[in-house]
Design an enzyme around this catalytic site. Structure first.
Site, mmCIF file in Angstrom:
data_model
loop_
_atom_site.group_PDB
_atom_site.id
_atom_site.type_symbol
_atom_site.label_atom_id
_atom_site.label_comp_id
_atom_site.label_asym_id
_atom_site.label_seq_id
_atom_site.Cartn_x
_atom_site.Cartn_y
_atom_site.Cartn_z
ATOM 1 N N HIS A 122 0.833 -1.199 0.000
ATOM 2 C CA HIS A 122 0.000 0.000 0.000
ATOM 3 C C HIS A 122 0.872 1.255 0.000
ATOM 4 O O HIS A 122 0.650 2.191 -0.752
ATOM 5 C CB HIS A 122 -0.942 0.014 1.205
ATOM 6 N N SER A 123 1.882 1.239 0.883
ATOM 7 C CA SER A 123 2.822 2.357 0.977
ATOM 8 C C SER A 123 4.041 1.820 1.703
ATOM 9 O O SER A 123 4.113 0.630 2.010
ATOM 10 C CB SER A 123 2.222 3.507 1.786
HETATM 11 C C1 LIG Z 1 -11.208 9.077 5.477
HETATM 12 C C2 LIG Z 1 -10.034 8.169 5.484
HETATM 13 N N1 LIG Z 1 -10.109 7.006 6.154
HETATM 14 C C3 LIG Z 1 -9.047 6.172 6.203
HETATM 15 C C4 LIG Z 1 -7.888 6.491 5.569
HETATM 16 C C5 LIG Z 1 -6.683 5.565 5.642
HETATM 17 N N2 LIG Z 1 -6.415 4.989 4.318
HETATM 18 C C6 LIG Z 1 -5.490 5.512 3.502
HETATM 19 S S1 LIG Z 1 -5.461 4.744 2.047
HETATM 20 C C7 LIG Z 1 -6.663 3.654 2.482
HETATM 21 C C8 LIG Z 1 -7.116 2.619 1.513
HETATM 22 C C9 LIG Z 1 -7.612 3.204 0.225
HETATM 23 O O1 LIG Z 1 -7.842 2.196 -0.691
HETATM 24 P P1 LIG Z 1 -8.293 2.479 -2.178
HETATM 25 O O2 LIG Z 1 -9.290 3.580 -2.212
HETATM 26 O O3 LIG Z 1 -8.698 1.197 -2.762
HETATM 27 O O4 LIG Z 1 -6.982 3.055 -2.895
HETATM 28 P P2 LIG Z 1 -5.603 2.297 -3.200
HETATM 29 O O5 LIG Z 1 -4.713 2.529 -2.029
HETATM 30 O O6 LIG Z 1 -5.902 0.878 -3.415
HETATM 31 O O7 LIG Z 1 -5.063 2.976 -4.406
HETATM 32 C C10 LIG Z 1 -7.071 3.912 3.788
HETATM 33 C C11 LIG Z 1 -8.063 3.121 4.521
HETATM 34 C C12 LIG Z 1 -7.844 7.726 4.887
HETATM 35 N N3 LIG Z 1 -6.747 8.129 4.249
HETATM 36 N N4 LIG Z 1 -8.923 8.537 4.865
#
Ligand SMILES: Cc1ncc(C[n+]2csc(CCOP(=O)(O)OP(=O)(O)O)c2C)c(N)n1
Ligand SMILES: [Mg+2]
Lengths: 398, 360
Positions: free
Chosen positions: A290-291
């Protein structure tokens, strides 16, 4: 008068005496539009715009640049030189091909895994590095974490960490384009996880009702950190949501650069000509963690990652097609990779050497002008720094 | 996260590590039995509390984004394996959903322990917390309540979090009658307070100092124990000035107390622990003794909870005060990445304020 029809404020609806619940799924899943097969062979070219040599080579070059920049910046984080990083590995085609299908007048509201869109628009590797190091030439003035890029001159709104917030904002921006009768649209990007936020619903519904020229581009990469799409939603992905909001939608193979390019071009045409929103769901895979704060082998198999990294690699697939057209060869490949590598390494060195933004930037831009409380706090802080200089980093000019 | 923080801001690591000094022995209750207990960090202490909560009440649930594999901070590690996917689970990425779901679950007589991944991301759930959870009991004439709801969220600075992985939003929630707000300072406190929160018949927002997840280590009793809510604790006695804080900031304040002592100033340090409803009596008694008050928190000074404490103590101790109440807090800016060391209420800022208050 037709007695078989109910005429209510929402329009005319036919009656039926058959009690039938609409199924939660359609018989067949919505198919995925693609142009190139896994071997880079063009299956059929159902697409309005042809990708010529010049465009294809630029697309391929930027995909490779994105790949190399991601790999080196990621490594720089591992070495402790930057505090955080996040790659777009596996989503290079989505990034570059969708950007290529837009014009620079189209406004982009990113989530955070779309650095390639900005790259396509001419944001330099040096500018990326400056942001990640938070130095004094970072447009964000060192205030945000790495990867929170933004560039007014590239019509690219600054990345914000809270998920989904850009979606209703995109509709407001699109409504402005509509009112100004611009021949441009807004492109809003988001992940599969992002579709669960309330803001996703707000954004799509507003867009439909306001008839706003906005492309909602969902990167469905299978995962939201450790959360599998099966735990995120039970619909047939994202594409089927469009109809529920009254939004025209398409599902594309996100690892097929030509398909992404064609779909976005067509979507853009419709968004601007008909003044309507379009939803695109691109199926892909987040090949990287993810990061840099994540280790994805804790929740998914190496086999799965390898499969997407190797067999479904979007950059390799596009390269095969470009080579098949005799627009690319091994020699150019080696040159390009060396060239980009050096460029990225130089950019990092330069960004690292550059000093941080001055202390006054801590207080600026909270408002358009400095209010009295911040004046007071700034002078207090300067007194404290005089008394305790060792408490403060040396690389921030006071 | 901690390693990078240490690398980048080594200076801050010193006080962070010294957080170990906090023993909770002053609690004078269950914790008196803390001799020779295993050392745990704050993350593991939270994990243990959740474990006990799930184990002791079959109607308890733990859920939130990425909770299933252990959570992005590893606080829920192993819980899904042990208690099953029906009781410990991932939710879709939707904070308003998480809290709304938790309210419904709690209203049916369950204990719902909801995780918000970062306190910075609690705002989509603000409506559910402020308009729903907080008023559920009152608006129904006590026919319904969602007291089984506990919302856990990591908060605060961590050295490299920037705008959205650093904030301390406690003051927003302290303005809401009907919920409680609790913030622990150390592993053993975290365990005992979290168990109290989970079992308290009121909805609670529990902010966890994420900088301490790995850095704060101390002996934590293995048994099931609870620490009282709405009771502040004097963690260091003194006669010249009272310092009030909570969470991670207490260790910075303690550093300042030690330095002040070298200059002959005797500081009393109070951990408020529960911010709403808070223990005015303990703070008042201390200020009556010392005649001076300093409050410190990471959140911006304007409208911070320090303002409430200051106003209340001025109301109660006006004639006893020998100096204006001092507030050493975050600046009135968004939480900045590169400027974090400047933004924070550091030890020396506190030390200066201690001195100027005592010499007023
Ligand atoms: C409102 C909010 N809740 C939780 C997070 C923590 N968070 C950061 S990225 C992520 C997952 C996002 O997944 P997705 O939308 O599928 O994007 P991808 O990372 O797969 O590109 C989460 C839960 C956040 N940044 N903002
Ligand atoms: Mg995703």
């Amino acid at each position: 008068m037709d007695l078989q029809v109910l005429d209510f404020p929402g329009g005319k609806v036919a009656f039926t005496s058959k009690m039938q619940f609409i199924s939660e799924t359609s018989e067949k899943r919505v198919p995925c539009y693609r142009v190139l097969d896994d071997y880079g062979q063009q299956i059929e070219y159902d697409c309005s715009a042809q990708v010529n040599e010049e465009l294809a080579v630029k697309m391929y070059t930027d995909m490779v640049t994105l790949q190399i920049m991601d790999a080196i910046f990621y490594e720089a984080q591992r070495q402790g030189r930057i505090s955080f990083y996040l790659t777009s590995m596996g989503e290079e085609a989505i990034n570059i091909a969708s950007a290529a299908a837009l014009t620079n007048d189209d406004i982009v509201l990113p989530q955070y895994r779309e650095q390639g869109v900005l790259l396509w628009r001419g944001f330099t590797v040096q500018e990326f590095a400056n942001q990640c190091f938070g130095n004094k030439v970072d447009y964000g003035k060192g205030r945000q974490m790495p990867i929170h890029y933004g560039s007014n001159k590239h019509n690219y709104f600054t990345v914000s960490s809270p998920i989904g917030t850009q979606l209703p904002q995109a509709v407001g921006a699109a409504y402005s384009l509509k009112m100004d009768k611009k021949s441009a649209c807004v492109a809003a990007y988001f992940g599969d996880g992002g579709t669960s936020e309330g803001d996703f619903h707000a954004g799509l519904n507003f867009a439909a009702v306001m008839e706003a020229p906005v492309i909602f581009f969902c990167r469905n990469n299978g995962w939201a950190i450790s959360t599998h799409t099966r735990e995120q939603f039970r619909s047939d992905g994202i594409v089927v949501r469009g109809q529920a909001y009254g939004i025209r939608s398409i599902r594309v193979d996100g690892n097929d650069a030509l398909a992404v390019y064609s779909a976005v071009r067509e979507a853009r045409e419709m968004a601007i000509k008909d003044q309507r929103p379009i939803l695109i769901e691109a199926l892909t895979y987040r090949v990287g963690h993810h990061s840099t704060s994540d280790d994805s082998t804790k929740y998914r198999s190496m086999d799965e990652i390898e499969y997407w990294k190797m067999s479904r690699n979007p950059v390799n697939r596009f390269r095969k097609w470009v080579e098949r057209n005799m627009w690319w060869d091994d020699k150019r490949e080696v040159e390009l990779r060396n060239d980009i590598r050096n460029q990225v390494l130089r950019a990092i060195q330069t960004a690292e050497k550059c000093e941080k933004p001055p202390l006054s930037d801590l207080f600026r831009d909270v408002y358009d002008t400095l209010p009295s409380n911040l004046h007071e706090q700034e002078s207090q802080l300067r007194e404290t720094i005089k008394s305790y200089p060792k408490d403060y980093p040396l690389d921030v000019p006071v | 996260m901690a390693t990078t923080a240490a690398r980048r801001f080594g200076r801050r690591l010193v006080p962070s590590v010294s957080r170990r000094r906090f023993s909770s022995s002053a609690a004078g209750d269950a914790l008196q039995r803390t001799q020779n207990h295993p050392s745990l960090n704050l993350c593991s202490a939270i994990n243990q509390a959740l474990h006990i909560a799930l184990d002791t009440d079959p109607r308890s649930y733990v859920f939130g984004e990425d909770v299933s594999f252990g959570g992005v901070f590893r606080c829920t590690l192993g819980l899904a394996d042990q208690f099953g996917k029906a009781r410990v689970f991932n939710t879709p990425l939707c904070e308003q959903g998480i809290v709304g779901f938790g309210i419904g679950l709690a209203a049916m007589g369950n204990r719902a322990v909801a995780e918000i991944q970062f306190a910075d991301y609690i705002f989509p759930a603000f409506d559910q917390i402020v308009n729903e959870a907080a008023k559920f009991r009152y608006r129904s004439g006590n026919q319904f309540n969602c007291g089984g709801l506990t919302i856990r969220a990591p908060y605060g600075a961590v050295g490299h979090g920037g705008h959205y992985h650093s904030q301390s939003p406690e003051a927003f929630f302290c303005h809401v009658p009907g919920i409680k707000v609790v913030i622990p300072r150390s592993p053993s406190q975290a365990k005992g307070l979290l168990l109290s929160c989970i079992r308290d018949p009121n909805p609670i927002v529990f902010f966890e100092p994420k900088w301490l997840y790995r850095l704060a280590v101390e002996e934590v009793p293995e048994h099931d124990y609870m620490l009282p809510l709405s009771e502040a604790e004097v963690i260091r006695e003194g006669v010249d000035i009272t310092l009030v804080g909570w969470g991670a900031q207490l260790s910075i304040m303690e550093e300042a107390c030690l330095d002040a002592e070298k200059d002959g100033i005797s500081c009393e340090l109070i951990d408020l622990k529960t911010l709403l409803p808070w223990d005015k009596e303990t703070v008042e008694a201390s200020v009556r003794k010392t005649g001076r008050l300093l409050i410190s928190h990471e959140a911006p000074v304007t409208g911070g909870f320090g303002a409430e404490i200051s106003a209340s103590i001025v109301e109660r101790c006006f004639l006893r005060l020998e100096a204006p109440v001092a507030r050493i807090c975050g600046l009135d800016t968004p939480f900045p990445l590169v400027f974090e060391p400047f933004y924070l209420p550091t030890k020396n800022k506190i030390l200066d304020a201690i001195k100027s208050t005592v010499n007023y």
